[in-house]
Design a protein around this motif. Sequence first.
Motif, PDB file in Angstrom:
ATOM      1  N   GLY A  58       2.470   4.679 -12.051  1.00  0.00           N
ATOM      2  CA  GLY A  58       1.929   6.269 -11.828  1.00  0.00           C
ATOM      3  C   GLY A  58       0.690   6.353 -12.633  1.00  0.00           C
ATOM      4  O   GLY A  58       0.487   7.649 -12.998  1.00  0.00           O
ATOM      5  N   VAL A  91       1.428  12.892  -0.419  1.00  0.00           N
ATOM      6  CA  VAL A  91       1.719  11.738  -0.878  1.00  0.00           C
ATOM      7  C   VAL A  91       0.431  11.285  -2.084  1.00  0.00           C
ATOM      8  O   VAL A  91       0.608  10.993  -3.196  1.00  0.00           O
ATOM      9  N   PHE A 113      -4.551   3.875 -10.150  1.00  0.00           N
ATOM     10  CA  PHE A 113      -4.469   3.408  -8.778  1.00  0.00           C
ATOM     11  C   PHE A 113      -5.733   2.941  -8.012  1.00  0.00           C
ATOM     12  O   PHE A 113      -6.685   3.457  -8.807  1.00  0.00           O
ATOM     13  N   ALA A 134       0.783  -1.315  -0.084  1.00  0.00           N
ATOM     14  CA  ALA A 134       0.160  -0.050  -0.040  1.00  0.00           C
ATOM     15  C   ALA A 134       0.884   1.225  -0.036  1.00  0.00           C
ATOM     16  O   ALA A 134       1.998   1.217   0.584  1.00  0.00           O
ATOM     17  N   ILE A 135       0.484   2.346  -0.438  1.00  0.00           N
ATOM     18  CA  ILE A 135       1.185   3.575  -0.643  1.00  0.00           C
ATOM     19  C   ILE A 135       0.767   4.062   0.713  1.00  0.00           C
ATOM     20  O   ILE A 135      -0.450   4.255   1.113  1.00  0.00           O
ATOM     21  N   PRO A 136       1.528   4.951   1.425  1.00  0.00           N
ATOM     22  CA  PRO A 136       1.443   5.101   2.844  1.00  0.00           C
ATOM     23  C   PRO A 136       0.942   6.441   2.946  1.00  0.00           C
ATOM     24  O   PRO A 136       1.347   7.693   3.655  1.00  0.00           O
ATOM     25  N   ALA A 137      -0.374   6.522   2.577  1.00  0.00           N
ATOM     26  CA  ALA A 137      -1.058   7.832   2.595  1.00  0.00           C
ATOM     27  C   ALA A 137      -1.822   7.710   3.801  1.00  0.00           C
ATOM     28  O   ALA A 137      -2.315   6.912   4.369  1.00  0.00           O
ATOM     29  N   ARG A 184      -3.053   1.971  -3.321  1.00  0.00           N
ATOM     30  CA  ARG A 184      -1.994   1.181  -4.114  1.00  0.00           C
ATOM     31  C   ARG A 184      -2.049   1.648  -5.484  1.00  0.00           C
ATOM     32  O   ARG A 184      -3.161   1.955  -6.305  1.00  0.00           O
ATOM     33  N   ASP A 185      -0.821   1.461  -6.089  1.00  0.00           N
ATOM     34  CA  ASP A 185      -0.447   1.624  -7.663  1.00  0.00           C
ATOM     35  C   ASP A 185      -0.472   0.190  -8.206  1.00  0.00           C
ATOM     36  O   ASP A 185       0.436  -0.779  -7.794  1.00  0.00           O
ATOM     37  N   SER A 208      -7.943   2.363  -4.498  1.00  0.00           N
ATOM     38  CA  SER A 208      -8.098   2.839  -2.898  1.00  0.00           C
ATOM     39  C   SER A 208      -9.461   2.439  -2.377  1.00  0.00           C
ATOM     40  O   SER A 208     -10.486   2.024  -3.288  1.00  0.00           O
ATOM     41  N   LEU A 245       0.357  12.391  -6.644  1.00  0.00           N
ATOM     42  CA  LEU A 245       0.028  11.434  -7.834  1.00  0.00           C
ATOM     43  C   LEU A 245      -0.595  12.036  -9.025  1.00  0.00           C
ATOM     44  O   LEU A 245      -0.715  11.388  -9.902  1.00  0.00           O
TER      45      LEU A 245
END
Length: 263
Positions: free
Chosen positions: A29, A46, A32, A3-6, A13-14, A34, A50
């Motif tokens: 990029g 964060v 995504f 997971a992207i740490p937002a 996640r990407d 979520s 994007l």
Amino acid sequence: MPAIPATTVANLRDLGTLPLAGGRAVRPGLVFRSGQLDRLDTADGVVSGLGIRTVVDFRTDRERADRPDRLLAGSRVVVADVLADYLAVSGLPPAARLKQLLADPALAEQHLGGGRVRRAFEKTYRAFVTTDSARASYGAFLTELADPAATPLLFHCTAGKDRTGWAATVLLSLLGADEETVRAEFLSVNPAVRQAFAPLVEGFTAQGGDPELALAIIGVAPEYLTAGLEEVAARHGSMEGYVRDGLGVSDAQAERIRAHLTS
């Protein structure tokens, strides 16, 4: 796929870097996934970094009204209510009403106890393939991705696991990911979802609810995905046939998606 740490968007996640056939990979990029964006803070660097241009929201009318998305400047939203048809006939689809179920152990037991939770989710995943609202919604999702100007694109539902998970499965399959990769990506959301819903699970068990039932409600299981894939095979023969004939996405659009999203 970590997971992207937002801090203000759960389960972000990407899909980028996931492996595809022929040594290719999903271009990072650009796409995504979520959970809902109702707590999005525009100061969350964060997320703002994007560069999201398009948000595809798979939630119901009620979900959007109760928890409206917060959008970043320059982004647009595409409403794609996957469960509109299924909700009208199924009574209480778990994918759309997680919080109601987790707030009421008696209600959860009534609808999903005794092993019924897995059957209920399997039925929901089959509805992702068969109902008009789901086919229109996932068709709209892929149509957006066929236009490079729509990316970076983020797609989500409430928890970011079922409606969103099926969208990721369809996209990755279309791009050429093998079944092992598709299944691993599908199941990878479980830790993040369990973390996001931990307070609700704790409250559920404190009221006497079955913790195993709570975990089955908030997570995903291999059987759920299998049900959807079996429905695709039975009705369309293949994922390509489902995308073309079920979702109304032309071969030319599919090829544009592959060209833009793979490297």
